[in-house]
Design an enzyme around this catalytic site. Sequence first.
Site, mmCIF file in Angstrom:
data_model
loop_
_atom_site.group_PDB
_atom_site.id
_atom_site.type_symbol
_atom_site.label_atom_id
_atom_site.label_comp_id
_atom_site.label_asym_id
_atom_site.label_seq_id
_atom_site.Cartn_x
_atom_site.Cartn_y
_atom_site.Cartn_z
ATOM 1 N N ASP A 328 81.727 -48.862 -38.836
ATOM 2 C CA ASP A 328 81.959 -47.925 -37.754
ATOM 3 C C ASP A 328 80.976 -48.240 -36.629
ATOM 4 O O ASP A 328 79.884 -48.767 -36.872
ATOM 5 C CB ASP A 328 81.746 -46.495 -38.261
ATOM 6 C CG ASP A 328 82.010 -45.456 -37.190
ATOM 7 O OD1 ASP A 328 83.027 -45.573 -36.496
ATOM 8 O OD2 ASP A 328 81.179 -44.547 -37.041
ATOM 9 N N ASP A 646 79.561 -43.045 -41.051
ATOM 10 C CA ASP A 646 78.777 -41.815 -41.195
ATOM 11 C C ASP A 646 79.601 -40.562 -40.960
ATOM 12 O O ASP A 646 79.160 -39.469 -41.281
ATOM 13 C CB ASP A 646 77.593 -41.822 -40.220
ATOM 14 C CG ASP A 646 78.039 -41.962 -38.768
ATOM 15 O OD1 ASP A 646 79.251 -42.110 -38.528
ATOM 16 O OD2 ASP A 646 77.167 -41.924 -37.883
#
Length: 905
Positions: A328, A646
């Site tokens: 990400d 996350d």
Amino acid sequence: MPEIPHHGLPAHEVALLLEAHPFEGLDPDTVSRRRQLYGPNVLPRSKRGGLLRKTARQFNNPLIYVLLAAAGVTTYLGEQLDTFVILAVVLVNTVVGLVQEVRAEGALDALRHLVQTHAAVIRGGVRLELPSEELVPGDLVLLEAGDKVPADIRLVRLWGLKVDESALTGESEAVSKDEVVLPAATPVSDRRNMVYGGTLVTAGSGAGIVVATGGETELGEIHRLMGTVKPMATPLTQKLSRFSMTLTVGILVLAAFAFIVGVARGQLPAEMFTAAVALAVGAIPEGLPAAVTVTLAIGVRRMARRRAVVRRLPVVETLGSTTVICSDKTGTFTENQMTVRALWTPSAQYEVSGSGYGPEGTIRKREPGLEDVQAGMSEALDDAALRWCLLAGGACNNATVQFEGDVWGARGDPTEAAMLVVAGKGGVDIKEFLERTPRLDSIPFTSELQYMATLHAAEPWAPGSIVLVKGGVERLLELCHGQMDRGGETVPVEPETVLRAAHALAATGLRVLATALVRLPPESGVLAGAPIERNLVLTGLQAMLDPPRKAAAAAVEACHEAGIAVKMITGDHMGTAVSIAASVGLDGNPEDGTAVLGIDLDNNPGVELTAAVEKATVFARVSPEQKLLLIDALQAGGHVVAMTGDGVNDAPALRQANVGIAMGRSGTEVAKEASDIVLTDDNFATIEAAVEEGRNVFDNLTKFIVWTLPTNMGEGLVILVAILIGGTLPILPTQILWINMTTAVALGLMLAFEPGEPGLMSRPPRNPALPLLTWALTLRVLLVSALLVGGTWWIFEWELAGGASLPEARTSAVNLFVTVELFYLFSCRSLTRPAWRMGPFSNPWVVVGVIIQAVGQIAITYSPVMNGLFHTAPIGPEAWLRIFGLALLASMVVAVDKRFRRRIL
């Protein structure tokens, strides 16, 4: 409650549908009924299981099944010592695995530092502060800057509301909200009239009706998505399972063959059955399950020291086999902290150093043909436009920046926080300015206005109050009649020049905002109706981005050197994603297919999708479902995939990936629960260290297997030969168990402490399709097995021919087995390099193990108690000379084999 696209209905219809009052809220009786109907507003927790379930999981290993079966047979045959030793191995393996799992869960629980969320609710016309778990559908919730959204809410009124939805959608910039009715097919990331549980209000305020709680929220949908994902078996568990099955079948076939041959030769079936069981027990590598567990546990401990908490033991090795890392962007490659990187005024352009919300950094002027000139407070004072640009950005602002713990943090909109920080870097004291010219009124930013304005009292030396404005470049140009020059004078605005500068900054991936001001008559005390239209004076542009982590580029380069592909997956816009990717060393271009949009993944069939994801490096505007699609496509192409993230939106992909890696500090609880590894420092660079540790773990496991298999194979073959020729057993079953267990613990387990060999991160990832042992290593195992079998029979027959008793001859055979293993251990410290090149004290545990094993062999040879238990007898110095001579000869043969085969290992 029926599924209704609440974003597709007017607010008053949503209120009617939920029987909610848009101003008074729900009455207590309705709340009570709905709490019973819908339950608490919490996400379902994953079921880890109690101590019994955790213990049972430790037995889920094919080799453990084999050992338990062997223990059952030895019990039936009355061999209590054999049974005790085998069960001791199983017990050790179970305890080690159980302790490690409990410790990993404890470490993860220690990361839970967030307090319970509360919500401001109106019920029966009364404002209440309640734990968010008490919310029910229909509740009227009030939202303000800094609040964590407690549930899925349809907005009914708002004032400049902006929400950070990065945890849910991956969008790094705060999203402006409004009350407009949207089409039913509008995706989550574009639903401007909704806010979702787990996101953060960064600016403005608002009120809305709860439309979904707990498992019915968007977070709950992602939880359900995670529930449909089956965790991938790791390469190690797959290989060990196949290896164990092959070994089991081979041992059973060999034992059955020995039984049939013995009976055919006229031996009693009961005796042959006992011999066959002895053969099977000898061939079973009892120490392998414990060695696997201990080696992985040591890798876990090393990774913990390098700030990585491992939740499942086998993924340590899997990370070392990883071929692709999908990461990400927000908070992983980047710091998740907006930072102003460039400033532009009508007279000059500046670059800003430093990143994040810390005050470190400078403003440097750039002029063609001239060297950079550092611009601090004096430069800001010299360039009036720069000073007012910084003032407008810092004072027309609702954010705050403060030192929290050991890091600088921000409350409020990240964009505003970035403008506040850059003002300080330019020497502009916003606090002093606000004390001198306090704010009188403000207009919050809205998507319709596309700007924010604040009204400030007049300065002592200047007439009239001041309006400071910041907003979109095109929008502010519509409101400006002039621009400020270096001396503070107003000159005609040059829209083409401003837009050209803005586009140039945006092309580098920066988000660009404009600042402006206007002076109003002294009597102006409110902004409503103030003459802003076409009266503003442009002061400059501020360009910012969420900066990449300092160590990210080096980590990406290290991964590439190790043959690992790195791919960025984000919900952010393509331009921002490509820019950040370039800054960390990833090449992505929409024109050549190396950068693609998430929607493009949906439009590709299976084979084409696999080819597309193989080629692409950057994936932008990707939804959680598309992340799963991408991971599946990579795995279908034969890759071992590690996924880092996350946010809540990363959780399903973290579960689907072969290794899910969550961020410990900024990561959501959902992401941590879905992951296999949690990075406590949120640093992408830590993954490089984890990969290195994982590769070392696999190397050490391979070394142990290559070391231990010749012993087990040799023992089985020694017994088989005795059965085939109808001779006396050179080694008894109890002596076989002594060799297996003592050498596995004192010698073999010491290989788990081997440090990584040079060049560990310069070689490509191990091919997941390769077996646990390559053909070259298999040949080495067979070679050492043959040396053991031949040496054992030679010394056994030699001792008997020389007048030694049967116990003495067997003792010599036992000591030969152990001595050859001891010499062979030094060779196995490296599968390619010669033993003499390995520093003798680079792994001091090997020296310790050799001493322990030597003491054990002296005890079993010369201790009367041990002689009675294991049917051994003392031997003389001549026998020891023959033992060491044969062991040295075997080592020389292995060294020659290693030299000729190292190129193909």
